[in-house]
Design a protein around this motif. Structure first.
Motif: not given
Length: 75
Positions: A43-70
């Motif tokens: 849903k985030i990838e398809n822009a149908t879900w509002d992503v929260q800041l905490s979710t951005i950090f979780e996604l960055a951790k899972g992708l092994e990137v910095e949150p700023k990269d997202l």
């Protein structure tokens, strides 16, 4: 007519999907790495879900990137 916020959600989702695909991760694999539901990531990838800041950090951790990269996309 789409709002500026809708365009931001689309750009974020497109960038997330690109990074995920570049790392050759399925939705399920990423979801398992960052303790999120794969349908939520979709849903985030398809822009149908509002992503929260905490979710951005979780996604960055899972992708092994910095949150700023997202957030590194053209508006």
């Amino acid at each position: 007519m789409k709002s500026n916020y809708d365009h931001l959600k689309e750009s974020f989702g497109t960038n997330l999907k690109k990074i995920r695909n570049d790392k050759k991760l399925s939705l399920r694999a990423l979801a398992a790495k960052c303790d999120l539901d794969d349908s939520q990531i979709s849903k985030i990838e398809n822009a149908t879900w509002d992503v929260q800041l905490s979710t951005i950090f979780e996604l960055a951790k899972g992708l092994e990137v910095e949150p700023k990269d997202l957030l590194d996309f053209k508006i």
